[in-house]
Design a protein around this motif. Structure first.
Motif, PDB file in Angstrom:
ATOM      1  N   ASN A 481       0.841  -1.194   0.000  1.00 11.17           N
ATOM      2  CA  ASN A 481       0.000   0.000   0.000  1.00 11.17           C
ATOM      3  C   ASN A 481       0.882   1.252   0.000  1.00 11.17           C
ATOM      4  N   PHE A 482       0.865   1.972  -1.130  1.00 10.89           N
ATOM      5  CA  PHE A 482       1.638   3.203  -1.270  1.00 10.89           C
ATOM      6  C   PHE A 482       0.727   4.443  -1.238  1.00 10.89           C
ATOM      7  N   ASP A 483      -0.519   4.292  -0.802  1.00 16.02           N
ATOM      8  CA  ASP A 483      -1.492   5.380  -0.913  1.00 16.02           C
ATOM      9  C   ASP A 483      -1.057   6.641  -0.179  1.00 16.02           C
ATOM     10  N   HIS A 484      -0.491   6.459   1.008  1.00 17.15           N
ATOM     11  CA  HIS A 484      -0.124   7.625   1.823  1.00 17.15           C
ATOM     12  C   HIS A 484       1.211   8.200   1.325  1.00 17.15           C
ATOM     13  N   PRO A 485       1.353   9.510   1.280  1.00 22.69           N
ATOM     14  CA  PRO A 485       2.586  10.101   0.749  1.00 22.69           C
ATOM     15  C   PRO A 485       3.822   9.839   1.601  1.00 22.69           C
ATOM     16  N   TYR A 486       3.645   9.474   2.896  1.00 25.64           N
ATOM     17  CA  TYR A 486       4.805   9.298   3.768  1.00 25.64           C
ATOM     18  C   TYR A 486       4.931   7.896   4.353  1.00 25.64           C
ATOM     19  N   VAL A 487       3.851   7.121   4.346  1.00 20.78           N
ATOM     20  CA  VAL A 487       3.851   5.823   5.016  1.00 20.78           C
ATOM     21  C   VAL A 487       3.539   4.714   4.016  1.00 20.78           C
ATOM     22  N   GLU A 488       4.374   3.699   4.004  1.00 18.22           N
ATOM     23  CA  GLU A 488       4.189   2.533   3.129  1.00 18.22           C
ATOM     24  C   GLU A 488       3.867   1.329   4.006  1.00 18.22           C
ATOM     25  N   PHE A 558      11.322   8.050  -5.905  1.00 18.15           N
ATOM     26  CA  PHE A 558      12.456   7.508  -6.667  1.00 18.15           C
ATOM     27  C   PHE A 558      12.768   6.080  -6.257  1.00 18.15           C
ATOM     28  N   LYS A 559      11.827   5.201  -6.456  1.00 14.21           N
ATOM     29  CA  LYS A 559      12.051   3.792  -6.202  1.00 14.21           C
ATOM     30  C   LYS A 559      11.182   2.995  -7.152  1.00 14.21           C
ATOM     31  N   THR A 560      11.519   1.755  -7.318  1.00 17.19           N
ATOM     32  CA  THR A 560      10.694   0.883  -8.144  1.00 17.19           C
ATOM     33  C   THR A 560       9.581   0.315  -7.294  1.00 17.19           C
ATOM     34  N   MET A 561       8.448   0.042  -7.939  1.00 22.39           N
ATOM     35  CA  MET A 561       7.299  -0.437  -7.186  1.00 22.39           C
ATOM     36  C   MET A 561       6.639  -1.581  -7.955  1.00 22.39           C
ATOM     37  N   PRO A 562       6.546  -2.760  -7.353  1.00 19.99           N
ATOM     38  CA  PRO A 562       5.937  -3.893  -8.043  1.00 19.99           C
ATOM     39  C   PRO A 562       4.417  -3.802  -8.056  1.00 19.99           C
ATOM     40  N   VAL A 563       3.890  -2.831  -8.787  1.00 24.28           N
ATOM     41  CA  VAL A 563       2.443  -2.658  -8.909  1.00 24.28           C
ATOM     42  C   VAL A 563       2.112  -2.406 -10.374  1.00 24.28           C
ATOM     43  N   GLN A 564       0.852  -2.467 -10.704  1.00 27.02           N
ATOM     44  CA  GLN A 564       0.459  -2.222 -12.086  1.00 27.02           C
ATOM     45  C   GLN A 564       0.814  -0.808 -12.522  1.00 27.02           C
ATOM     46  N   LEU A 565       1.366  -0.709 -13.710  1.00 31.25           N
ATOM     47  CA  LEU A 565       1.793   0.595 -14.222  1.00 31.25           C
ATOM     48  C   LEU A 565       0.661   1.311 -14.941  1.00 31.25           C
ATOM     49  N   GLU A 566       0.664   2.609 -14.774  1.00 28.23           N
ATOM     50  CA  GLU A 566      -0.125   3.469 -15.646  1.00 28.23           C
ATOM     51  C   GLU A 566       0.836   4.571 -16.059  1.00 28.23           C
ATOM     52  N   ALA A 567       1.851   4.175 -16.844  1.00 30.88           N
ATOM     53  CA  ALA A 567       2.982   5.061 -17.137  1.00 30.88           C
ATOM     54  C   ALA A 567       2.574   6.196 -18.063  1.00 30.88           C
ATOM     55  N   PHE A 568       3.115   7.370 -17.764  1.00 33.65           N
ATOM     56  CA  PHE A 568       2.927   8.502 -18.663  1.00 33.65           C
ATOM     57  C   PHE A 568       4.085   9.475 -18.456  1.00 33.65           C
ATOM     58  N   ASP A 569       4.422  10.200 -19.511  1.00 35.60           N
ATOM     59  CA  ASP A 569       5.494  11.195 -19.425  1.00 35.60           C
ATOM     60  C   ASP A 569       4.961  12.480 -18.800  1.00 35.60           C
TER      61      ASP A 569
END
Length: 610
Positions: A481-488, A558-569
């Protein structure tokens, strides 16, 4: 690691084979290249890193051999405050690093700089001192409290066929040693040379022979290229340098001329049968397939033997014999590397037979730890097995687990000398630039746990010798869960101790966390199992501080995250440069693999926000 710049050049890279980046792009992170890059920066800096040395113990240890195993043992014993002296039979330190690896792969000045880092700890090295010759074990016994034998396995073997004693046939390891020991190098100008074997020594021999002017160099190997134990990069580079290969071919007989010199080699074709003890398919002769190859020189790179030429000396003065195993190597206890003589330890190829650089370093460290225990009067015990929890213990990691989870980023190529400029012994691999190193570092998936050194679960599992795979069963798989900006929050690591819940309630009074469901279905979640930012959470970080396993950590960018991507520039607005980056998490967090510019600003400078 006491020899990082050396490992960064000539290690066989077992770590890269198991790097999970292989599951994304089928090639791991360039750990070796990055190790070299960082080590070189440090090694040639004015403030070179030197480890802390403990107070002097007054104990003295003699190490026989200044190869990778002996140098490593010296490094770790010196750090513990012991007086260490190394006795080396050759004129220079390095062992097989110097006398078995050509300078175009490992320059001598790099070896010397690494050794400076070890002698800088107070280690003394004596040269041209050979145990059993001009150095007696009696002298060592009188002057030192313990001895470590790091003698290597340095005698080459012959081809193993009829007439292999003909003139102009050399063992590969003797050929490489002579290239380093003598001012007069071999002159193979206009000659045809064959190298027998498929390991890294064979690669060093064939590429060196080419540099000695050979008109034609051919590697003869009894299996296929797929089964060759040599580093694939070495095979690739040898082909660029014009080396020929004859696979599924084995030597059958050496043919001499009337003066006893090599004239030709009779070979026989092979085919692959069932796998042997090594796991590779066993080569089988094809009857009637013999043919002759006209040659001027043969270099046999098919094996090495350990020479223990001090048995009588050590047995006479130690009061008990030094035991060898059935292969003629030094017999040392597997976990402690203590020999049959209580104050004598052994490490490296002299124990294992010919092995890899990193294995010799690992053994040197074990021998040093056991020797340290002996010097301190402690019971000599092997290092306990370390508890490491891995995803692979639950289920084998497959490519499908990583598809669509990470931005593709091709491995940074190592710059090399152009093949046409390699008619010398200059270093072929030129090293990463800073920019290439940063980009390659960005390929790391950071799949190691951030709490490896502080995890209480690991600590107690080590203390109680827990085996994670002893009792198999079902397990729960949670999305981080990465929802919170400071707590994982990563419930895959949670042990349901509830410390985070209690500290949030009893100390902070926010009551932002709780347990959801019961029994095996229980997990920690924000109140009402909703977003953490919708609770009374004040982002105080107490839950992060109290978590014993890293199940709750800081949610950093700035880290990799093993979750589904919705990549955009998008445009990064952290500074005024305005780099184009790729966001690849559905909630918009910036990924470490940052699209077009990586962690480099578009003006070429290093991103200070990385």
């Amino acid at each position: 690691n006491p020899l990082p710049a050396i490992c960064g050049r000539v290690c066989v890279r077992p770590c890269e084979l198991v790097c999970r980046r292989n599951l994304v792009e089928e090639i791991g992170v360039g750990i070796d290249y990055l190790k070299r890059h960082t080590s070189d920066i440090d090694m040639f800096s004015e403030n070179r890193y030197m480890p802390e040395v403990k107070p002097a113990t007054g104990k003295k240890t003699a190490i026989i051999g200044a190869g990778p195993g002996g140098l490593t043992a010296a490094y770790f014993l010196a750090k513990e405050g012991h007086h260490v002296e190394v006795f080396e039979a050759s004129p220079h330190a390095g062992g097989m690093l110097r006398y078995g690896i050509p300078p175009y792969r490992l320059p001598n000045d790099i070896i010397e700089k690494e050794i400076e880092g070890i002698t800088g700890l107070g280690v003394k090295i004596h040269y041209n001192q050979r145990l059993g010759d001009n150095l007696s074990y009696k002298t060592l016994k009188e002057s030192f409290d313990a001895t470590i034998l790091a003698i290597g396995s340095q005698k080459g073997t012959g081809i193993g066929c009829e007439n292999d004693d003909a003139e102009n046939i050399f063992s590969g390891i003797d050929f490489l040693r002579n290239m380093e020991m003598t001012a007069q190098k071999y002159d193979f100008t206009g000659k045809k040379v064959a190298v027998i074997g498929g390991g890294n020594t064979a690669m060093d021999c064939c590429r060196t022979a080419k540099r000695c002017g050979a008109e034609e160099v051919t590697v003869i190997y009894r299996r296929t290229e797929k089964e060759m134990p040599a580093n694939p990069i070495e095979i690739h580079e040898s082909k660029l340098e014009g080396i020929n290969y004859m696979f599924l071919t084995a030597p059958a007989r050496v043919n001499k001329d009337k003066d006893g010199r090599l004239e030709s080699l009779t070979c026989i074709r092979m085919e692959l049968g069932e796998p042997d003890a090594s796991g590779r398919r066993r080569p089988v002769k094809i009857e009637g397939s013999e043919f002759d190859v006209k040659l001027d020189y043969i270099l046999a790179a098919i094996g090495q033997k350990t020479v223990v030429n001090f048995m009588d000396d050590i047995s006479e003065h130690a009061g008990e014999p030094l035991k060898l195993n059935r292969w003629g190597d030094i017999d040392a206890a597997k976990g402690t590397l203590q020999t049959s003589i209580s104050n004598v330890f052994a490490c490296g190829d002299g124990v294992t037979g010919p092995a890899t650089l990193i294995e010799a370093i690992a053994q040197g460290k074990v021998a040093a730890e056991s020797c340290d225990q002996y010097l301190r009067g402690e019971a000599i015990r092997p290092r306990p097995a370390e508890f490491l929890s891995k995803k692979d213990h639950f289920e084998k990691q497959e490519k499908t687990d990583y598809e669509g989870c990470f931005v593709t980023q091709i491995r940074e190529e190592m710059p090399t000398l152009a093949p046409e400029n390699r008619n010398n012994f200059d270093e072929v691999e030129l090293g990463y630039s800073d920019q290439a190193a940063i980009k390659e570092t960005a390929r790391c998936l950071e799949c190691g746990c951030s709490e490896l050194f502080t995890c209480d679960l690991k600590k107690y599992a080590d203390d109680y010798r827990a085996d994670q795979k002893l009792f198999g069963g079902n397990y729960k798989k949670y999305q981080v869960n990465f929802d919170h900006p400071y707590v994982e929050i990563d419930n895959n690591k949670c042990i349901l101790c509830s410390r985070c819940i209690r500290i949030c309630s009893e100390v902070n009074g926010a009551n932002a966390l709780g347990l959801v469901n019961r029994g095996f279905e229980t997990y920690v979640a924000p109140s009402m199992d909703g977003p953490l930012q919708n609770t009374q959470c004040e982002s105080c970080g107490l839950c992060i501080d109290t978590c014993p396993t890293g199940a709750i950590t800081e949610n950093v960018p700035f880290k990799t995250m093993p979750v589904q991507l919705e990549a955009f520039d998008t445009i990064c607005n952290y500074c005024s440069v305005g780099c184009t980056i790729t966001l690849h998490h559905k909630n918009g967090f910036i990924g470490r693999t940052t699209g077009k510019n990586g962690l480099i600003n578009k003006d070429g400078s290093i991103c200070r926000f990385a």
